[in-house]
Design a protein around this motif. Structure first.
Motif, PDB file in Angstrom:
ATOM      1  N   PRO A 103     -18.340 -28.075  -1.852  1.00 17.24           N
ATOM      2  CA  PRO A 103     -18.000 -26.790  -2.482  1.00 17.24           C
ATOM      3  C   PRO A 103     -16.562 -26.381  -2.156  1.00 17.24           C
ATOM      4  N   PRO A 104     -16.020 -25.348  -2.841  1.00 16.71           N
ATOM      5  CA  PRO A 104     -14.667 -24.879  -2.544  1.00 16.71           C
ATOM      6  C   PRO A 104     -14.544 -24.420  -1.091  1.00 16.71           C
ATOM      7  N   ALA A 105     -13.571 -24.948  -0.388  1.00 18.19           N
ATOM      8  CA  ALA A 105     -13.330 -24.588   1.007  1.00 18.19           C
ATOM      9  C   ALA A 105     -11.916 -25.028   1.374  1.00 18.19           C
ATOM     10  N   MET A 106     -11.362 -24.402   2.403  1.00 22.13           N
ATOM     11  CA  MET A 106     -10.054 -24.859   2.868  1.00 22.13           C
ATOM     12  C   MET A 106      -9.743 -24.303   4.244  1.00 22.13           C
ATOM     13  N   ASP A 107      -8.864 -25.017   4.926  1.00 30.73           N
ATOM     14  CA  ASP A 107      -8.314 -24.589   6.203  1.00 30.73           C
ATOM     15  C   ASP A 107      -6.860 -25.049   6.201  1.00 30.73           C
ATOM     16  N   VAL A 108      -5.955 -24.155   5.815  1.00 27.61           N
ATOM     17  CA  VAL A 108      -4.564 -24.537   5.635  1.00 27.61           C
ATOM     18  C   VAL A 108      -3.646 -23.559   6.352  1.00 27.61           C
ATOM     19  N   ARG A 138      -8.209 -19.488   5.544  1.00 25.59           N
ATOM     20  CA  ARG A 138      -9.491 -20.192   5.486  1.00 25.59           C
ATOM     21  C   ARG A 138     -10.307 -19.657   4.310  1.00 25.59           C
ATOM     22  N   LEU A 139     -10.954 -20.555   3.628  1.00 24.29           N
ATOM     23  CA  LEU A 139     -11.891 -20.174   2.573  1.00 24.29           C
ATOM     24  C   LEU A 139     -13.275 -20.639   2.995  1.00 24.29           C
ATOM     25  N   VAL A 140     -14.170 -19.669   3.212  1.00 24.10           N
ATOM     26  CA  VAL A 140     -15.531 -19.951   3.672  1.00 24.10           C
ATOM     27  C   VAL A 140     -16.505 -19.166   2.805  1.00 24.10           C
ATOM     28  N   ASP A 141     -17.389 -19.856   2.115  1.00 25.58           N
ATOM     29  CA  ASP A 141     -18.403 -19.194   1.286  1.00 25.58           C
ATOM     30  C   ASP A 141     -17.774 -18.167   0.343  1.00 25.58           C
ATOM     31  N   ASN A 142     -16.673 -18.547  -0.284  1.00 21.74           N
ATOM     32  CA  ASN A 142     -15.968 -17.724  -1.266  1.00 21.74           C
ATOM     33  C   ASN A 142     -15.352 -16.473  -0.663  1.00 21.74           C
ATOM     34  N   VAL A 143     -15.153 -16.461   0.640  1.00 21.21           N
ATOM     35  CA  VAL A 143     -14.450 -15.374   1.318  1.00 21.21           C
ATOM     36  C   VAL A 143     -13.147 -15.930   1.878  1.00 21.21           C
ATOM     37  N   MET A 144     -12.038 -15.260   1.575  1.00 18.85           N
ATOM     38  CA  MET A 144     -10.726 -15.695   2.010  1.00 18.85           C
ATOM     39  C   MET A 144     -10.319 -14.937   3.266  1.00 18.85           C
ATOM     40  N   TYR A 145     -10.045 -15.678   4.360  1.00 19.73           N
ATOM     41  CA  TYR A 145      -9.596 -15.094   5.613  1.00 19.73           C
ATOM     42  C   TYR A 145      -8.140 -15.486   5.858  1.00 19.73           C
ATOM     43  N   SER A 146      -7.334 -14.524   6.313  1.00 16.19           N
ATOM     44  CA  SER A 146      -5.933 -14.802   6.609  1.00 16.19           C
ATOM     45  C   SER A 146      -5.594 -14.272   7.987  1.00 16.19           C
ATOM     46  N   GLY A 147      -4.858 -15.079   8.768  1.00 14.85           N
ATOM     47  CA  GLY A 147      -4.445 -14.678  10.104  1.00 14.85           C
ATOM     48  C   GLY A 147      -3.012 -15.091  10.363  1.00 14.85           C
ATOM     49  N   GLY A 148      -2.373 -14.393  11.293  1.00  9.88           N
ATOM     50  CA  GLY A 148      -0.984 -14.688  11.603  1.00  9.88           C
ATOM     51  C   GLY A 148      -0.235 -13.416  11.946  1.00  9.88           C
ATOM     52  N   GLU A 149       1.059 -13.551  12.226  1.00  6.57           N
ATOM     53  CA  GLU A 149       1.847 -12.418  12.694  1.00  6.57           C
ATOM     54  C   GLU A 149       1.895 -11.282  11.690  1.00  6.57           C
ATOM     55  N   LEU A 150       1.987 -11.593  10.409  1.00  2.00           N
ATOM     56  CA  LEU A 150       2.068 -10.537   9.399  1.00  2.00           C
ATOM     57  C   LEU A 150       0.779  -9.732   9.340  1.00  2.00           C
ATOM     58  N   VAL A 151      -0.353 -10.411   9.467  1.00  4.44           N
ATOM     59  CA  VAL A 151      -1.640  -9.718   9.465  1.00  4.44           C
ATOM     60  C   VAL A 151      -1.787  -8.874  10.728  1.00  4.44           C
ATOM     61  N   GLU A 152      -1.407  -9.461  11.860  1.00  2.10           N
ATOM     62  CA  GLU A 152      -1.530  -8.735  13.130  1.00  2.10           C
ATOM     63  C   GLU A 152      -0.621  -7.514  13.166  1.00  2.10           C
ATOM     64  N   TRP A 160      -7.825 -10.669  11.830  1.00  5.09           N
ATOM     65  CA  TRP A 160      -7.781 -11.426  10.581  1.00  5.09           C
ATOM     66  C   TRP A 160      -8.118 -10.478   9.441  1.00  5.09           C
ATOM     67  N   SER A 161      -7.566 -10.724   8.286  1.00  5.78           N
ATOM     68  CA  SER A 161      -7.972  -9.975   7.097  1.00  5.78           C
ATOM     69  C   SER A 161      -8.945 -10.834   6.293  1.00  5.78           C
ATOM     70  N   LYS A 162      -9.734 -10.160   5.466  1.00  5.80           N
ATOM     71  CA  LYS A 162     -10.651 -10.925   4.616  1.00  5.80           C
ATOM     72  C   LYS A 162     -10.783 -10.265   3.259  1.00  5.80           C
ATOM     73  N   LEU A 163     -11.039 -11.087   2.254  1.00  5.50           N
ATOM     74  CA  LEU A 163     -11.347 -10.632   0.909  1.00  5.50           C
ATOM     75  C   LEU A 163     -12.475 -11.492   0.367  1.00  5.50           C
ATOM     76  N   ASP A 164     -13.540 -10.844  -0.083  1.00  3.94           N
ATOM     77  CA  ASP A 164     -14.634 -11.552  -0.735  1.00  3.94           C
ATOM     78  C   ASP A 164     -14.234 -11.762  -2.191  1.00  3.94           C
ATOM     79  N   LEU A 165     -13.951 -13.001  -2.563  1.00  6.59           N
ATOM     80  CA  LEU A 165     -13.451 -13.277  -3.902  1.00  6.59           C
ATOM     81  C   LEU A 165     -14.501 -13.036  -4.977  1.00  6.59           C
ATOM     82  N   GLY A 166     -15.764 -12.976  -4.571  1.00  6.13           N
ATOM     83  CA  GLY A 166     -16.822 -12.722  -5.542  1.00  6.13           C
ATOM     84  C   GLY A 166     -16.986 -11.255  -5.869  1.00  6.13           C
ATOM     85  N   GLU A 167     -16.415 -10.381  -5.052  1.00  6.81           N
ATOM     86  CA  GLU A 167     -16.598  -8.948  -5.230  1.00  6.81           C
ATOM     87  C   GLU A 167     -15.335  -8.227  -5.674  1.00  6.81           C
ATOM     88  N   VAL A 168     -14.189  -8.763  -5.310  1.00  6.45           N
ATOM     89  CA  VAL A 168     -12.957  -8.018  -5.507  1.00  6.45           C
ATOM     90  C   VAL A 168     -12.455  -8.111  -6.941  1.00  6.45           C
TER      91      VAL A 168
END
Length: 319
Positions: A103-108, A138-152, A160-168
């Motif tokens: 399924p769609p997933a990523m860790d980049v 990271r993309l996990v179960d259609n939820v996009m998580y982002s981490g790093g200095e800009l998020v912090e 980490w920030s998150k967005l559920d791509l199925g809901e937004v």
């Protein structure tokens, strides 16, 4: 100028990555290729040879498309370089990691530090004071998580920030400038077969020779896609999502361009080893080079600890 820079960034992220593809196969491209080859005959020896060459290129790319789709995952590095139209500025950024589509997933990891340094210079501030813009996505179960200095910097250390791509809804005003980033993120489950499907179904492609690529023997192919080609793609294509095509058309419009030029290297196991996508711009240039390092690699992506996660929509004013 700000609009040109923003368009350049959006274009870079979109072109650096391909959309999630369907797992179903389609024979539309084969039928088009056969029809094209038949139409190039005319009884002349040169025309027949050209048709045979086109058929060989189509067969090779179709095989590469099918094998890369079957692999399910790939480790990659994509480097995008941009010269901003109308401005004496250039930048680059790099995406690296593992992505999957079944399924769609990523860790980049995406390094956009160069972009923010360029933006600071454009705004008249010291580029050396630009933030460290290395972001893990990271993309996990259609939820996009982002981490790093800009998020912090926005949500707190370790967050980490998150967005559920199925809901937004990407048009939700609460997302503000994050809307374009989200649209880009939705294209970031990179699939090399998606790029090949574009060429096979929408553009002309030819074999241009053999080439040693980082010690690997490859066959090299070139082709192009115009906005007209993209608009004419079959809506029922099983390999190319409508959202991906719409995004590419938006990139062309925003950048004032009309054509994507592709160069594809097919290597060992009939798999894509590298794909270059270039836009010819009225001023400047835009090139993304994606090196596909290993197919079928293990991809076990885990969501961050829930205590460290901030829902962007909730933070922007509640659901």
């Amino acid at each position: 100028m700000r609009k040109a820079i923003t368009a350049a960034l959006a274009a870079g992220v979109l072109v650096a990555t391909a959309a999630c593809g369907s797992d179903d196969s389609s024979s539309d491209g084969d039928a088009k290729a056969e029809k094209s080859a038949e139409g190039q005959g005319g009884g002349e020896a040169d025309d027949a040879a050209d048709a045979a060459d086109a058929g060989d290129a189509t067969t090779a790319l179709r095989t590469a498309q099918e094998k890369s789709e079957e692999a399910g995952t790939v480790a990659l590095t994509a480097t995008t370089s941009i010269e901003v139209p109308g401005e004496d500025m250039s930048m680059s950024f790099e995406l690296s990691g593992v992505t999957g589509w079944d399924p769609p997933a990523m860790d980049v990891t995406i390094d956009m530090s160069d972009f923010f340094a360029m933006l600071a210079e454009a705004m008249g501030t010291d580029p050396a004071e630009a933030p460290d813009a290395v972001q893990q996505t990271r993309l996990v179960d259609n939820v996009m998580y982002s981490g790093g200095e800009l998020v912090e910097a926005q949500y707190g250390e370790g967050k980490w920030s998150k967005l559920d791509l199925g809901e937004v809804d990407v048009n939700d005003p609460r997302l503000g400038q994050s809307a374009e980033a989200l649209k880009s993120s939705q294209q970031m489950s990179a699939a090399p077969f998606q790029q090949l499907a574009l060429l096979l179904e929408g553009g002309d492609v030819e074999h241009v020779g053999s080439e040693d690529l980082d010690g690997e023997s490859t066959e090299k192919y070139e082709g192009s896609l115009t906005a007209e080609d993209l608009q004419g793609l079959d809506d029922a294509s099983e390999h190319i999502s409508e959202a991906y095509v719409a995004s590419l058309l938006a990139v062309l419009e925003n950048m004032g361009a009309d054509t994507f030029e592709f160069t594809v290297w097919i290597g060992e196991g009939d798999l894509p080893a590298r794909v270059d996508q270039q836009m010819v711009l009225p001023e400047g240039d835009h090139l993304t080079s994606t090196v596909y390092e290993e197919y079928g690699v293990e991809l076990n992506v885990e969501a961050p600890d829930e205590a460290d996660v901030v829902d962007i929509l909730e933070a922007a004013g509640g659901r």
